[in-house]
Design a protein around this motif. Structure first.
Motif: not given
Length: 299
Positions: A11, A67, A90, A119, A159
């Motif tokens: 990320w 992050a 985050d 986001t 991820y």
């Protein structure tokens, strides 16, 4: 604004670092990571310094972009706030309510600005759409689906090597996204019920303070063919759907950085600050308790 990056994972590498390097008005100052060799590689790729001492980086910047896994984030974010650094965080801001509260207290005590990078809340089409629906009002019910395939057979997600996602599942990874779009439109929740589905899939029902109800379908193990996200609202204004995302997280992070700069300049809290992040953690913790004990949980 001089800003440092905490974190070196996918990320950080794919989104945070490129945005910090190209954002106008931002001076990308350096990188710190728990793996010094990864920090050195990421810093070198963007022509900035790799810091081995996190406190040295905090002393050199005005803000940090974090992050890191949510179990690691709170301690370092509090440390950054104590050093006077504004925070781009985050989601989720923490994995426990006490850790999230500690972060809220630190930002208030040290008078630093904060923005949590949900986001969709910074999407070019989605953000104004959400504001429009909140102004319309009269919503009867809402639905937010976040069906990912991170751990599904055949997935090539970068991820999938994330231990915390594997341990905490969809509730804590994509649950914050679903809440981030429902709460500003339908209002705060006061009751949550959660039921487990296949693998890590969770179905959540919320009762909102204004009288509306909503449902969330969350998964990181949905078949690749069945994955996708969406939000639907039904009320006196009819049936509406959240615009599909087409631009990815990079443009959204640029807007989140703009929001942090503005909040730092004016002293006005952003709607997606750590206090909102805390509220999301409280609701997720309630859903987790409902899963374990059965039945509704007041939040």
């Amino acid at each position: 604004m001089r800003i440092g990056l905490l974190g070196t994972g996918p990320w950080a590498e794919r989104v945070h670092a490129p945005v910090l390097a190209e954002h106008p008005g931002i001076e990308f100052t350096g990188v710190w990571g728990r793996r010094p060799e990864a920090a050195a590689a990421l810093a070198d790729a963007h022509g900035v310094r790799a810091y081995q001492d996190v406190d040295e980086l905090l002393a050199a910047v005005d803000a940090v972009s974090i992050a890191l896994p949510p179990a690691v984030q709170p301690d370092l974010a509090v440390r950054a706030a104590e050093a006077g650094c504004h925070l781009l965080l985050d989601k989720p801001v923490a994995l426990t309510v006490p850790d999230a509260r500690r972060l809220v207290e630190a930002t208030a005590r040290h008078k630093v600005a904060s923005v949590v990078f949900f986001t969709v809340r910074f999407g070019g089409e989605q953000a104004p759409w959400l504001a429009e629906q909140a102004a319309v009002g009269g919503w009867f019910t809402g639905r937010s689906d976040w069906l990912g395939s991170v751990f599904a057979p055949g997935s090539d997600s970068p991820y999938a090597a994330s231990p915390w996602r594997e341990e905490k599942g969809a509730l804590w990874d994509v649950g914050p996204h679903a809440l981030s779009v429902l709460l500003p439109v339908l209002g705060d929740a006061n009751l949550v019920t959660a039921v487990g589905g296949p693998r890590d899939t969770v179905h959540v029902v919320l009762r909102h303070e204004g009288g509306a109800s909503s449902t969330l379908a969350l998964s990181l193990t949905a078949p690749v063919e069945a994955g996708g996200t969406g939000m639907e609202l039904r009320g006196s204004a009819g049936v509406v759907h959240l615009p599909e995302r087409g631009e990815g997280p990079v443009r959204a992070l640029h807007r989140a950085l703009d929001a942090l700069r503005e909040s730092a300049r004016t002293g006005e809290p952003h709607p997606c600050d750590v206090s909102f992040g805390l509220r999301v953690v409280e609701i997720l913790a309630g859903a987790e308790r409902s899963l374990a004990e059965g039945g509704p949980v007041a939040v």
